[in-house]
Scaffold this motif. Structure first.
Motif, PDB file in Angstrom:
ATOM      1  N   ALA A   7      24.745 -12.894   9.287  1.00  0.00           N
ATOM      2  CA  ALA A   7      24.144 -13.426   8.057  1.00  0.00           C
ATOM      3  C   ALA A   7      23.682 -12.258   7.188  1.00  0.00           C
ATOM      4  CB  ALA A   7      22.981 -14.331   8.392  1.00  0.00           C
ATOM      5  N   LEU A   8      23.995 -12.371   5.962  1.00  0.00           N
ATOM      6  CA  LEU A   8      23.572 -11.319   5.038  1.00  0.00           C
ATOM      7  C   LEU A   8      22.122 -11.568   4.632  1.00  0.00           C
ATOM      8  CD1 LEU A   8      26.716 -11.097   2.771  1.00  0.00           C
ATOM      9  CD2 LEU A   8      26.061  -9.563   4.601  1.00  0.00           C
ATOM     10  N   ARG A   9      21.397 -10.494   4.621  1.00  0.00           N
ATOM     11  CA  ARG A   9      19.987 -10.598   4.218  1.00  0.00           C
ATOM     12  C   ARG A   9      19.778  -9.789   2.939  1.00  0.00           C
ATOM     13  NH1 ARG A   9      16.844  -8.682   9.334  1.00  0.00           N
ATOM     14  NH2 ARG A   9      18.782  -7.705   9.872  1.00  0.00           N
ATOM     15  N   ASP A  10      18.768 -10.233   2.154  1.00  0.00           N
ATOM     16  CA  ASP A  10      18.445  -9.512   0.914  1.00  0.00           C
ATOM     17  C   ASP A  10      17.849  -8.161   1.246  1.00  0.00           C
ATOM     18  OD1 ASP A  10      19.284 -11.446  -0.821  1.00  0.00           O
ATOM     19  OD2 ASP A  10      17.315 -12.383  -1.036  1.00  0.00           O
ATOM     20  N   ILE A  11      17.912  -7.298   0.238  1.00  0.00           N
ATOM     21  CA  ILE A  11      17.301  -5.986   0.379  1.00  0.00           C
ATOM     22  C   ILE A  11      15.800  -6.177   0.257  1.00  0.00           C
ATOM     23  CG2 ILE A  11      17.085  -3.728  -0.670  1.00  0.00           C
ATOM     24  CD1 ILE A  11      19.937  -4.045  -1.665  1.00  0.00           C
ATOM     25  N   HIS A  12      15.066  -5.614   1.179  1.00  0.00           N
ATOM     26  CA  HIS A  12      13.602  -5.721   1.144  1.00  0.00           C
ATOM     27  C   HIS A  12      13.037  -4.590   0.302  1.00  0.00           C
ATOM     28  CE1 HIS A  12      13.202  -8.914   4.060  1.00  0.00           C
ATOM     29  NE2 HIS A  12      14.182  -8.337   4.768  1.00  0.00           N
ATOM     30  N   GLN A  13      12.216  -4.956  -0.643  1.00  0.00           N
ATOM     31  CA  GLN A  13      11.547  -3.965  -1.491  1.00  0.00           C
ATOM     32  C   GLN A  13      10.351  -3.394  -0.736  1.00  0.00           C
ATOM     33  OE1 GLN A  13      12.489  -2.921  -4.517  1.00  0.00           O
ATOM     34  NE2 GLN A  13      14.288  -4.241  -4.393  1.00  0.00           N
ATOM     35  N   PRO A  14      10.058  -2.104  -0.992  1.00  0.00           N
ATOM     36  CA  PRO A  14       8.877  -1.538  -0.349  1.00  0.00           C
ATOM     37  C   PRO A  14       7.620  -2.167  -0.965  1.00  0.00           C
ATOM     38  CG  PRO A  14       9.836   0.065  -1.848  1.00  0.00           C
ATOM     39  CD  PRO A  14      10.762  -1.125  -1.782  1.00  0.00           C
ATOM     40  N   PRO A  15       6.504  -2.104  -0.270  1.00  0.00           N
ATOM     41  CA  PRO A  15       5.284  -2.689  -0.825  1.00  0.00           C
ATOM     42  C   PRO A  15       4.852  -1.937  -2.088  1.00  0.00           C
ATOM     43  CG  PRO A  15       4.772  -1.455   1.162  1.00  0.00           C
ATOM     44  CD  PRO A  15       6.266  -1.494   1.033  1.00  0.00           C
ATOM     45  N   ALA A  16       4.153  -2.627  -3.002  1.00  0.00           N
ATOM     46  CA  ALA A  16       3.683  -2.006  -4.254  1.00  0.00           C
ATOM     47  C   ALA A  16       2.651  -0.935  -3.916  1.00  0.00           C
ATOM     48  CB  ALA A  16       3.065  -3.060  -5.152  1.00  0.00           C
ATOM     49  N   PRO A  17       2.616   0.128  -4.673  1.00  0.00           N
ATOM     50  CA  PRO A  17       1.631   1.181  -4.390  1.00  0.00           C
ATOM     51  C   PRO A  17       0.221   0.644  -4.612  1.00  0.00           C
ATOM     52  CG  PRO A  17       2.829   1.667  -6.415  1.00  0.00           C
ATOM     53  CD  PRO A  17       3.453   0.467  -5.813  1.00  0.00           C
ATOM     54  N   SER A  18      -0.708   1.108  -3.826  1.00  0.00           N
ATOM     55  CA  SER A  18      -2.086   0.635  -3.968  1.00  0.00           C
ATOM     56  C   SER A  18      -2.729   1.326  -5.166  1.00  0.00           C
ATOM     57  CB  SER A  18      -2.883   0.928  -2.700  1.00  0.00           C
ATOM     58  OG  SER A  18      -3.166   2.297  -2.601  1.00  0.00           O
ATOM     59  N   TRP A  19      -3.781   0.746  -5.655  1.00  0.00           N
ATOM     60  CA  TRP A  19      -4.445   1.316  -6.823  1.00  0.00           C
ATOM     61  C   TRP A  19      -5.368   2.463  -6.430  1.00  0.00           C
ATOM     62  CZ3 TRP A  19      -9.747   1.179  -7.279  1.00  0.00           C
ATOM     63  CH2 TRP A  19     -10.410   0.363  -6.359  1.00  0.00           C
ATOM     64  N   TRP A  20      -5.659   2.602  -5.157  1.00  0.00           N
ATOM     65  CA  TRP A  20      -6.508   3.711  -4.707  1.00  0.00           C
ATOM     66  C   TRP A  20      -5.775   4.509  -3.670  1.00  0.00           C
ATOM     67  CZ3 TRP A  20     -10.604   5.520  -7.018  1.00  0.00           C
ATOM     68  CH2 TRP A  20     -11.339   6.512  -6.369  1.00  0.00           C
ATOM     69  N   PRO A  21      -5.779   5.736  -3.700  1.00  0.00           N
ATOM     70  CA  PRO A  21      -6.340   6.673  -4.683  1.00  0.00           C
ATOM     71  C   PRO A  21      -5.444   6.744  -5.904  1.00  0.00           C
ATOM     72  CG  PRO A  21      -5.264   7.903  -2.946  1.00  0.00           C
ATOM     73  CD  PRO A  21      -5.171   6.454  -2.564  1.00  0.00           C
ATOM     74  N   PRO A  22      -6.038   6.976  -7.048  1.00  0.00           N
ATOM     75  CA  PRO A  22      -5.233   7.046  -8.262  1.00  0.00           C
ATOM     76  C   PRO A  22      -4.333   8.284  -8.267  1.00  0.00           C
ATOM     77  CG  PRO A  22      -7.587   7.169  -8.777  1.00  0.00           C
ATOM     78  CD  PRO A  22      -7.452   7.092  -7.303  1.00  0.00           C
ATOM     79  N   ALA A  23      -3.364   8.219  -9.112  1.00  0.00           N
ATOM     80  CA  ALA A  23      -2.437   9.341  -9.257  1.00  0.00           C
ATOM     81  C   ALA A  23      -3.171  10.529  -9.882  1.00  0.00           C
ATOM     82  CB  ALA A  23      -1.270   8.909 -10.121  1.00  0.00           C
ATOM     83  N   PRO A  24      -2.672  11.738  -9.703  1.00  0.00           N
ATOM     84  CA  PRO A  24      -3.347  12.927 -10.244  1.00  0.00           C
ATOM     85  C   PRO A  24      -3.578  12.864 -11.764  1.00  0.00           C
ATOM     86  CG  PRO A  24      -1.639  13.579  -8.711  1.00  0.00           C
ATOM     87  CD  PRO A  24      -1.520  12.097  -8.879  1.00  0.00           C
ATOM     88  N   GLY A  25      -2.703  12.202 -12.466  1.00  0.00           N
ATOM     89  CA  GLY A  25      -2.888  12.080 -13.919  1.00  0.00           C
ATOM     90  C   GLY A  25      -4.147  11.305 -14.275  1.00  0.00           C
TER      91      GLY A  25
END
Length: 153
Positions: A7-25
């Motif tokens: 059975a073909l399965r869909d591609i699983h997306q990685p989990p969304a990035p968390s809001w903490w810690p914020p990016a260096p910008g």
């Protein structure tokens, strides 16, 4: 295993990035905002200290004058010092030219110095007797003009 049974399965997306810690910008942006706030606060505090010091100079100079005539002379001296910030030759004016210079920044039609309580500046410092009410009216005018010209308003 044959291909039909898989059975073909869909591609699983990685989990969304968390809001903490914020990016260096975001850290950089927060630091810039904090620096701007600190600079504005410092600038405002410095202006308030300057305003208070200028007002205290005027009030202390008048408090040191023991007679109403001495207070008028002290106001005249302070106004002439402040006038030099507007025009280097202003302290050499005398008579009605001096009063007109003092009224220069007022609205037209309200010559408080030339026609009002400010006329006391012409000879009030030389009189023996000066009415305290006139000196108080002049003090209000002179203090406002002094603070304006010294940049404390």
């Amino acid at each position: 295993m044959d291909a039909a049974t898989l059975a073909l399965r869909d591609i699983h997306q990685p989990p969304a990035p968390s809001w903490w810690p914020p990016a260096p910008g975001w850290w950089l942006l927060a630091a810039v905002v904090l620096v701007v706030i600190a600079v504005l606060w410092f600038w405002r505090a410095r202006r308030q200290r300057k305003r208070r010091a200028i007002a205290a100079l005027f009030d202390q100079t008048l408090a040191a004058a023991d007679t109403p005539a001495a207070q008028v002379a002290a106001m005249s001296e302070l106004l002439r010092r402040a006038a030099r910030r507007r025009d280097a030759q202003a302290d050499r004016l005398h008579g009605d030219a001096w009063l007109a210079f003092l009224d220069h920044d007022d609205k037209p039609g309200s010559p408080a110095f030339a026609q009002g309580a400010g006329r006391l500046l012409l000879d009030g410092g030389f009189r023996r007797e000066v009415d305290a009410a006139q000196v108080e009216a002049l003090r209000v005018l002179a203090r406002a003009r002094f603070l304006q010209w010294m940049g404390a308003t």
